[in-house]
Write a protein that holds these residues in place. Sequence first.
Motif, PDB file in Angstrom:
ATOM      1  N   SER A 329     -51.766  15.118   1.324  1.00 37.76           N
ATOM      2  CA  SER A 329     -52.487  15.187   2.570  1.00 37.76           C
ATOM      3  C   SER A 329     -53.455  13.870   2.525  1.00 37.76           C
ATOM      4  N   LEU A 330     -53.752  13.559   3.696  1.00 35.91           N
ATOM      5  CA  LEU A 330     -54.497  12.290   3.870  1.00 35.91           C
ATOM      6  C   LEU A 330     -55.802  12.346   4.166  1.00 35.91           C
ATOM      7  N   LEU A 333     -56.912  10.296   0.526  1.00 36.71           N
ATOM      8  CA  LEU A 333     -56.272   9.145   0.158  1.00 36.71           C
ATOM      9  C   LEU A 333     -56.584   8.247  -0.960  1.00 36.71           C
ATOM     10  N   LEU A 345     -48.206  10.960   2.415  1.00 38.96           N
ATOM     11  CA  LEU A 345     -47.497  10.877   3.894  1.00 38.96           C
ATOM     12  C   LEU A 345     -48.215  12.069   4.582  1.00 38.96           C
ATOM     13  N   LYS A 346     -48.220  11.745   5.964  1.00 38.97           N
ATOM     14  CA  LYS A 346     -48.761  12.896   6.711  1.00 38.97           C
ATOM     15  C   LYS A 346     -47.301  13.148   7.821  1.00 38.97           C
ATOM     16  N   GLY A 347     -47.506  14.634   7.743  1.00 38.88           N
ATOM     17  CA  GLY A 347     -46.333  15.176   8.531  1.00 38.88           C
ATOM     18  C   GLY A 347     -45.656  16.259   7.919  1.00 38.88           C
ATOM     19  N   ALA A 350     -44.516  15.886   4.137  1.00 36.39           N
ATOM     20  CA  ALA A 350     -45.843  15.433   3.169  1.00 36.39           C
ATOM     21  C   ALA A 350     -45.655  15.931   1.619  1.00 36.39           C
ATOM     22  N   ASN A 410     -44.446   5.231   8.300  1.00 39.36           N
ATOM     23  CA  ASN A 410     -44.479   6.419   8.736  1.00 39.36           C
ATOM     24  C   ASN A 410     -45.062   6.324  10.226  1.00 39.36           C
ATOM     25  N   ASP A 412     -46.782   8.587  12.122  1.00 41.02           N
ATOM     26  CA  ASP A 412     -47.443   9.819  11.942  1.00 41.02           C
ATOM     27  C   ASP A 412     -48.102  10.147  13.322  1.00 41.02           C
ATOM     28  N   HIS A 460     -47.897   3.799   9.810  1.00 41.34           N
ATOM     29  CA  HIS A 460     -48.837   3.576   8.681  1.00 41.34           C
ATOM     30  C   HIS A 460     -47.998   3.928   7.410  1.00 41.34           C
ATOM     31  N   ALA A 462     -47.243   4.398   3.324  1.00 39.33           N
ATOM     32  CA  ALA A 462     -47.257   5.314   2.433  1.00 39.33           C
ATOM     33  C   ALA A 462     -46.297   4.689   1.359  1.00 39.33           C
TER      34      ALA A 462
END
Length: 793
Positions: A329-330, A333, A345-347, A350, A410, A412, A460, A462
């Motif tokens: 989760s962001l 971070l 990562l986001k998506g 993740a 990414n 995202d 973004h 990661a």
Amino acid sequence: MGSLPASTSTDPPKGASQSPSEVTYHGNTYSIAREGAAEILDLKREADPKATKNKSQSVFYNPIQQYNRDLSVLAIKAFGDDLAAIRRARHERRIEKVAHDKQRGQKRKRPQAEGSKDAEEPVATRNKSDEGNVPINDAVGGVSAVERASTEHEAPLTEADGDAQGEQKWPWEVHDGTKAGDKTMKGHITDGVPTETGVGKGAYTHTAQPPIRILDALSATGLRALRYAKEIPMATTITANDLSSSATTSIKLNAEHNKLSDKINPTTGDAIEHMHRAAARAAGGAMHYHVIDLDPYGTAAPFLDAAVRAIVDGGLLCVTCTDAGVFASLGYLEKTYSQYGGLPLKGPHAHEGGLRLILQAIATSAARYGLAIEPLLSLSIDFYARVFVRIHHSPVQVKFLASKTMIVYNCDAGCGAWSIQHLARTREKKAKNGDTFYNFSPALAPSTNTHCEHCGFKTHQAGPMWGGPLHNSHFIQRILDMLPALDKSIYGTIPRIQGMLSVALNETLEDPLSSSAAEPGASSEASTGPIPPTNSATRARHPFFFLPSALSRILHCVSPSDAAIRGALIGLGYRTTRSHTKAGSICTDAPWSVIWEVMREWVRQMSPIKEGVLKNGMAGWAIMKKDRGSAKLMDAKNELRQALENDIITDVVGLKKEVEAALYRLSKPEEPSKEREDPRCDEDGGVELQSTNAAGAGEVGAVLNPEAEHREDGPRDKSLHPSKLKIVFDEKLGREPQRNRMVRYQLNPKPDWGPMNRARAECQLSMQYRKAERFMVVIGICAAIPGFLLGRG
């Protein structure tokens, strides 16, 4: 520890053959919780009318994680079988060498004794000019898989050879505490760390299971230690450690209740200190642990540095991290980076990114000590991650870490596409004498722009995270081979283990196992031999997955079936599989340009978008602007513009003819040229052979162009533009074979789903601290009142 006093038990009202559900020790009544072949005791209390949904416990026990413990038992069993196979193959080779030397009339040299200075083989040194070059034989082969496995996974010898007849007596080849000839070998504990005293004399039986020392570093009730002692035959010494003295008391009680006091050694202390002490004693002659299990309440990051040092060469490290809100989760971070050394990562992918962050943290901790990791099994399960990693002492393999570390760019906020870049490049070269070696060099500058090439949204960063394979397919198959013979009353999660591991078996998009080995429960040819280690240079070129439903939301169209998308990609010559982390996922080696072209063609053929749904500034708007009709129209405009600039059109009549010709070309369907008839052509012009895996899906095989196999990922050739591909949504081709009702993705079994509350003793302790703090605040205020009143007077 003495035996427990006489106890009384309360039997169920019906069924005298059933085990009791309650037992009394020292005047206290305990309820019995059964899992696997073990039982744990929980102090029975009166019901609390103010209890919340998650009831507090006197000891921490989470039945939701039975899958974790069942899988751990089977993984350690597979590791033990592999260790026995390695030692058996090593012993057979020694006998062959003795016989060969005897025929040639040569005497066999004795290895150095354990206390000798030269007991361990020194690490070969290299010149500065050779520091960036690693012989390929040192990394992946040149020798057989059995030879390589036995040399990489075994620690140096510590016992002299037997006589010239080849009757060797090794400490690890006799069970702890069992008779071997006229002596026995018994493991002893010094400060909670196992040591070795004496070696039995007798003929070596290569069919015997080797003894394994296991550390349950954060044991709580000791349930894992109990199950390991009861269900793993080769587990001879199990240390159950916990920081809480009340937990240690519970472990002793449970060990005595299960009649395992001779196998389980409860210790009270800090897990990090215990493992550092074990590593220090091992340097002085004592032995490391073969298996270390880390299952903390939260992250395992603080324990990794000590764990990799306290494990034997070729040992197994089992790690659980339950802080999915951090590594997947962001929201935190900055905490993710401080614990795992990378950004999340986001998506939808993740959780797989979280697995790679955990593996990267283990790899960097191990690399500081010349240790390399080999992930055997890495799974994202429910609310936590569970990884099984083999630790090798191999400075040569550590050199590949930079090339297996990757950064992810990414998109995202837009279409969800990503691109990866490894920190270093690994090239296979040949020396003047014909030997093959690896050369390491820095990677090129960032291979992507700050904005997504597909939708134009910002990307973004990661990572850095692990860019190698997540699993060893042979290790997974070894576990699957065990399942048909297991007792379902002991292992209650067999259907889910079979389903999840069957998905993970072909998840890496690498060359699959043979069709017989790919079937769950089928006996593989290598089921009795050592597990072939993963190539040290192997890295993931196509990590993560995509969801057709998520792509459909971007385009605002009806979602295609998984079989239709897989059929289209397989028809184009790309490999497809699914990910264990998400239902409805598709893993493929197709680039995002092809994936989005398939989705655009789906919209054109099957699901037209309503007018006005997509607007300028949306990710779907930018993606649909690149459809085939727009591409043809832009080509026609460019042709007319070039004709005007080159004075080919001189009057209105010529302009009319060119426009009519352009309109005719736009209305006529384009036939693929000869060089594009085979969609399996790769970007370098090589043709990839198509084969069929065990699941029935077409898979890309060998590349005929030898240079294409080792090239760096780059943009596709312009002559193979995705808009020129012939896309057919063949659901029959993409449909997976029917499995026997395997549970691939478990649904939440109950509303209160998660890590659960801590044990009640810990909750009461923290509550006492809070009451003491409030009491001290009240005393401070009362003491300040007289001074305040005198000051005002």
